[in-house]
Design a protein around this motif. Sequence first.
Motif, short mmCIF file in Angstrom:
data_model
loop_
_atom_site.label_atom_id
_atom_site.label_comp_id
_atom_site.label_asym_id
_atom_site.label_seq_id
_atom_site.Cartn_x
_atom_site.Cartn_y
_atom_site.Cartn_z
N GLN A 61 0.82 -1.21 0.00
CA GLN A 61 0.00 0.00 0.00
C GLN A 61 0.85 1.26 0.00
O GLN A 61 0.45 2.28 -0.55
N GLN A 62 2.02 1.20 0.61
CA GLN A 62 2.91 2.35 0.65
C GLN A 62 3.76 2.46 -0.61
O GLN A 62 4.64 3.32 -0.69
N GLN A 63 3.51 1.57 -1.59
CA GLN A 63 4.27 1.53 -2.83
C GLN A 63 5.76 1.34 -2.55
O GLN A 63 6.63 1.95 -3.21
N LEU A 64 6.03 0.50 -1.60
CA LEU A 64 7.39 0.12 -1.27
C LEU A 64 7.62 -1.32 -1.71
O LEU A 64 6.68 -2.09 -1.95
N GLY A 192 9.00 15.26 7.05
CA GLY A 192 9.32 14.03 6.34
C GLY A 192 10.57 14.09 5.50
O GLY A 192 10.74 13.31 4.57
N GLN A 193 11.47 15.02 5.83
CA GLN A 193 12.71 15.17 5.09
C GLN A 193 13.90 15.23 6.04
O GLN A 193 13.78 15.71 7.17
N VAL A 194 15.03 14.75 5.55
CA VAL A 194 16.29 14.92 6.26
C VAL A 194 17.04 16.05 5.55
O VAL A 194 17.36 15.95 4.36
N ARG A 195 17.31 17.12 6.26
CA ARG A 195 17.93 18.28 5.67
C ARG A 195 19.42 18.33 6.00
O ARG A 195 19.80 18.24 7.17
N VAL A 227 16.58 15.66 1.77
CA VAL A 227 16.39 14.30 1.27
C VAL A 227 15.01 13.82 1.72
O VAL A 227 14.80 13.57 2.92
N PRO A 228 14.04 13.71 0.81
CA PRO A 228 12.71 13.22 1.21
C PRO A 228 12.76 11.73 1.55
O PRO A 228 13.46 10.95 0.91
N LEU A 229 12.02 11.37 2.57
CA LEU A 229 11.98 9.98 3.01
C LEU A 229 10.72 9.31 2.47
O LEU A 229 9.67 9.94 2.38
N PRO A 230 10.82 8.03 2.12
CA PRO A 230 9.60 7.32 1.72
C PRO A 230 8.64 7.22 2.90
O PRO A 230 9.06 7.19 4.06
N LYS A 231 7.35 7.20 2.60
CA LYS A 231 6.35 7.06 3.66
C LYS A 231 6.47 5.67 4.27
O LYS A 231 6.25 4.66 3.60
N LEU A 232 6.82 5.63 5.54
CA LEU A 232 7.07 4.35 6.19
C LEU A 232 5.76 3.70 6.62
O LEU A 232 4.76 4.39 6.88
N PRO A 233 5.74 2.37 6.70
CA PRO A 233 4.53 1.69 7.17
C PRO A 233 4.31 1.95 8.66
O PRO A 233 5.18 2.48 9.36
N PHE A 234 3.14 1.57 9.15
CA PHE A 234 2.75 1.68 10.56
C PHE A 234 2.74 3.13 11.04
O PHE A 234 2.92 3.39 12.22
N ASP A 256 -0.56 4.09 19.08
CA ASP A 256 -1.92 3.61 18.76
C ASP A 256 -2.04 3.30 17.27
O ASP A 256 -2.84 3.91 16.55
N VAL A 257 -1.24 2.35 16.83
CA VAL A 257 -1.12 2.05 15.39
C VAL A 257 -1.81 0.72 15.07
O VAL A 257 -1.55 -0.29 15.71
N PRO A 258 -2.68 0.71 14.05
CA PRO A 258 -3.21 -0.57 13.57
C PRO A 258 -2.11 -1.34 12.85
O PRO A 258 -1.49 -0.83 11.93
N ILE A 259 -1.86 -2.56 13.29
CA ILE A 259 -0.86 -3.41 12.64
C ILE A 259 -1.46 -4.03 11.38
O ILE A 259 -0.75 -4.37 10.44
N ASN A 260 -2.77 -4.15 11.33
CA ASN A 260 -3.40 -4.76 10.17
C ASN A 260 -4.37 -3.79 9.55
O ASN A 260 -4.97 -2.94 10.22
N GLY A 261 -4.49 -3.86 8.23
CA GLY A 261 -5.56 -3.16 7.53
C GLY A 261 -5.32 -1.72 7.20
O GLY A 261 -5.91 -1.20 6.27
N VAL A 262 -4.46 -0.99 7.96
CA VAL A 262 -4.25 0.42 7.70
C VAL A 262 -2.78 0.68 7.58
O VAL A 262 -1.99 0.25 8.43
N ALA A 263 -2.37 1.39 6.53
CA ALA A 263 -0.95 1.70 6.33
C ALA A 263 -0.59 2.97 7.07
O ALA A 263 -1.44 3.78 7.39
#
Length: 263
Positions: A61-64, A192-195, A227-234, A256-263
């Motif tokens: 889902q995160q296109q990774l 979401g970037q490392v400068r 340097v933009p970072l890819p959107k990480l899971p969880f 409070d992160v869903p491990i299943n079903g939601v990226a």
Amino acid sequence: MAESYPVYGQDRPRRRWGRRLLITAIVLLLVLAGLLVVADRVAANYAEDRIADEVRQQVAQQQLHSSPPSVTVGGFPFLTQVLDGRYRSIGIVLRDVRGEVSGASVRLPQLDVEARDVIASLDTLRSGQGDVIARTVDGKATISYESVAEFIKQPGVQLSEQNGKLAVTAPLQVLNSQVTVRGTADLTVADGQVRLRFAELAADGLPRIPAAQALVNAYAQQISVAVPLPKLPFRLDVREVRPTPDGLAVTATATDVPINGVA
């Protein structure tokens, strides 16, 4: 009246029989304990496989892209955690994570994720319906220096770690002469970037004239990039970055992160 004498050896069969019963009981207990351990491990493996399937979906889902995830459910015994519906920790390892960001490829050789205080009912694990919620999630990964150099887009740039700082070495043409510039960068994380900010660069053999130093200063601005970072899971949000011999180590957290079903 005839005297009676004790007959030695009459209690030996009874003692041997009692010893055999004790040994048999111990063996049975050991076998039962072994069966419980095996059953506990089988149940844990089942849960790990189900969670690994959910992780694969989130990565997609995160296109990774990554190698198949490795999942380990912590805590023993596992079955008591199943009955309680609460798990102490779940470790997830993703290797060779790759993603496209702003037209460049960012590679994370390994992403380590630890989810703690995970809530999941037995029905959810069995049916795949319902939520598996982690109260806290921590992630650690390393961005290779080759990936960072792609965003700098200057030939010959070499990045490394020196004394806990991000160091750069690069060739630069200054007034018809090629010099090697060196320096270190300040690192910050935002949006979401490392400068990377190279405040000062030095060059061996640089002519002692203002125009030469101006060229070096301008080059420092050119290689100071985000340097933009890819959107990480969880829903992991990067909080810290630091240079290491292998690349830029990033630390991310979420709650409070869903491990299943939601990226």
